[in-house]
Scaffold this motif. Structure first.
Motif, PDB file in Angstrom:
ATOM      1  N   ARG A 151       0.815  -1.221   0.000  1.00 13.40           N
ATOM      2  CA  ARG A 151       0.000   0.000   0.000  1.00 13.40           C
ATOM      3  C   ARG A 151       0.844   1.265   0.000  1.00 13.40           C
ATOM      4  N   GLU A 152       1.999   1.221   0.705  1.00 19.31           N
ATOM      5  CA  GLU A 152       2.764   2.446   0.950  1.00 19.31           C
ATOM      6  C   GLU A 152       4.040   2.564   0.127  1.00 19.31           C
ATOM      7  N   ARG A 153       4.365   1.591  -0.703  1.00 17.47           N
ATOM      8  CA  ARG A 153       5.691   1.546  -1.322  1.00 17.47           C
ATOM      9  C   ARG A 153       5.953   2.698  -2.280  1.00 17.47           C
ATOM     10  N   ASP A 154       4.941   3.280  -2.875  1.00 18.19           N
ATOM     11  CA  ASP A 154       5.171   4.396  -3.787  1.00 18.19           C
ATOM     12  C   ASP A 154       5.324   5.726  -3.056  1.00 18.19           C
ATOM     13  N   HIS A 187      12.930  -0.934  -1.390  1.00 19.35           N
ATOM     14  CA  HIS A 187      13.867  -0.037  -2.066  1.00 19.35           C
ATOM     15  C   HIS A 187      15.299  -0.252  -1.571  1.00 19.35           C
ATOM     16  N   LEU A 188      15.449  -0.935  -0.435  1.00 18.88           N
ATOM     17  CA  LEU A 188      16.750  -1.175   0.179  1.00 18.88           C
ATOM     18  C   LEU A 188      16.684  -2.470   0.967  1.00 18.88           C
ATOM     19  N   ILE A 189      17.646  -3.364   0.726  1.00 18.04           N
ATOM     20  CA  ILE A 189      17.688  -4.653   1.427  1.00 18.04           C
ATOM     21  C   ILE A 189      19.046  -4.799   2.098  1.00 18.04           C
ATOM     22  N   LYS A 190      19.019  -5.208   3.370  1.00 15.98           N
ATOM     23  CA  LYS A 190      20.238  -5.588   4.086  1.00 15.98           C
ATOM     24  C   LYS A 190      20.081  -7.039   4.509  1.00 15.98           C
ATOM     25  N   ILE A 191      21.102  -7.854   4.255  1.00 12.47           N
ATOM     26  CA  ILE A 191      21.038  -9.269   4.631  1.00 12.47           C
ATOM     27  C   ILE A 191      22.440  -9.732   5.006  1.00 12.47           C
ATOM     28  N   SER A 192      22.525 -10.668   5.946  1.00  8.44           N
ATOM     29  CA  SER A 192      23.828 -11.198   6.351  1.00  8.44           C
ATOM     30  C   SER A 192      24.199 -12.389   5.473  1.00  8.44           C
TER      31      SER A 192
END
Length: 314
Positions: A151-154, A187-192
């Motif tokens: 719903r909020e991604r834009d 829009h941004l992903i952080k993963i180990s």
């Protein structure tokens, strides 16, 4: 304001020196936590406005969780009390490297019982949403958070930190499906690197990450513990090495890194859907180095002690 979504719980750390001679009792130190809750607190300590969205039990521990967040200046109005639920408990032990291992008690946990009816209707004050950890994999909370980010991604920056917890949801295929679903909104992903190895033990991490990169998500950051960070963009990758430190334990280090990453973007006016794609090479370096310093601070403390702004040397 940042809206952080996911679990809130109490971590129970065994006081090894307090075991009765006949082993009939154990002593524990209980610390409020959960990865998303740590991120919300970390943002507030870094002088960014944050709010928390989760299910809250109507028990003494639920009341304490609300009080802890309020004491850290995290907005609690988005938290939803769930009748008949309980506060999730996590039993934590440390391996020889100081990395935490968890066992969760949360089958009736309030944080896994959010329904779409609980979604806030008015998010005018929110410009960024962060989701992560086992809330991504347990129903109905996962479907509720999916509806929120779709719903909020834009309008809002959507950031994602999978923070895999196989002790809560052991089905790896379920995690893969859910993370790919959320990655499509992020829009941004952080993963180990550990999480990637858990999800895809037979695949090259870069191959997996390249599958998430696109025009909507132009940046994925992989943390590698003491070996540093690799930042991937659609045009290439960059590696960063942290300073060598003496590690007490790594509990909360990833959450400190995530909070600092988002706080840095916000300080630069880049915590927007378009922001991650607008960073220059120098800005990417400054952002990652700031986040690594935050994580290093936490690694030198006992438990998830997230730094305040003045404690991160610039």
């Amino acid at each position: 304001m940042f809206l952080v979504c996911g679990e809130a719980l109490f971590d129970f750390f065994s006081d090894e020196g307090q075991i009765a001679p006949d082993a009939s009792s154990l002593s524990f130190t209980a610390v409020a936590g959960g990865s998303p809750m740590n991120v919300a607190i970390g943002l507030s300590r870094l002088e960014r406005q944050s709010a928390f969205f989760t299910g809250l039990a109507q028990d003494a521990l639920g009341e304490r969780l609300r009080a802890v967040l309020a004491s850290e200046a995290v907005e609690t109005d988005f938290m939803v009390e769930i009748p008949g639920s309980a506060t999730t408990l996590a039993m934590v032990t440390l391996d020889d490297n100081g990395s935490p291992r968890y066992v969760f008690y949360n089958q009736c946990g309030a944080d896994r019982m959010l329904e779409t009816a609980h979604l806030p209707s008015n998010l005018e004050t929110v410009h960024a949403i962060h989701v992560g950890s086992y809330a991504l994999a347990v129903s109905p909370t996962t479907e509720t958070l999916e509806a929120l980010v779709a719903r909020e991604r834009d309008r809002c920056l959507i950031s994602l930190d999978p923070n895999i917890r196989l002790k809560v949801e052991p089905d790896v295929a379920r995690w893969r499906e859910r993370i790919n679903t959320f990655a499509a909104h992020a829009h941004l992903i952080k993963i180990s690197d550990e999480d990637l190895a858990s999800l895809y033990p037979d695949r090259d991490p870069e191959e997996v990450i390249r599958g998430w990169l696109n025009d909507r998500c132009p940046m994925v950051i992989m943390t590698r513990g003491g070996e540093g960070v690799t930042l991937f963009t659609t045009s290439g990758s960059e590696s960063f090495t942290p300073e060598v430190i003496s590690v007490v334990d790594a509990v909360g280090a990833g959450d400190s890194f995530m909070a600092a990453l988002l706080a840095w973007l916000d300080e630069q006016g880049l915590a927007t859907p378009e922001g991650p794609g607008q960073l220059t090479l120098d800005q990417r370096r400054d952002m990652v180095e700031f986040a690594m310093r935050a994580a290093a601070h936490t690694c030198q403390q006992r438990g998830p002690d997230l730094p305040r702004r003045h404690e991160i040397v610039t």
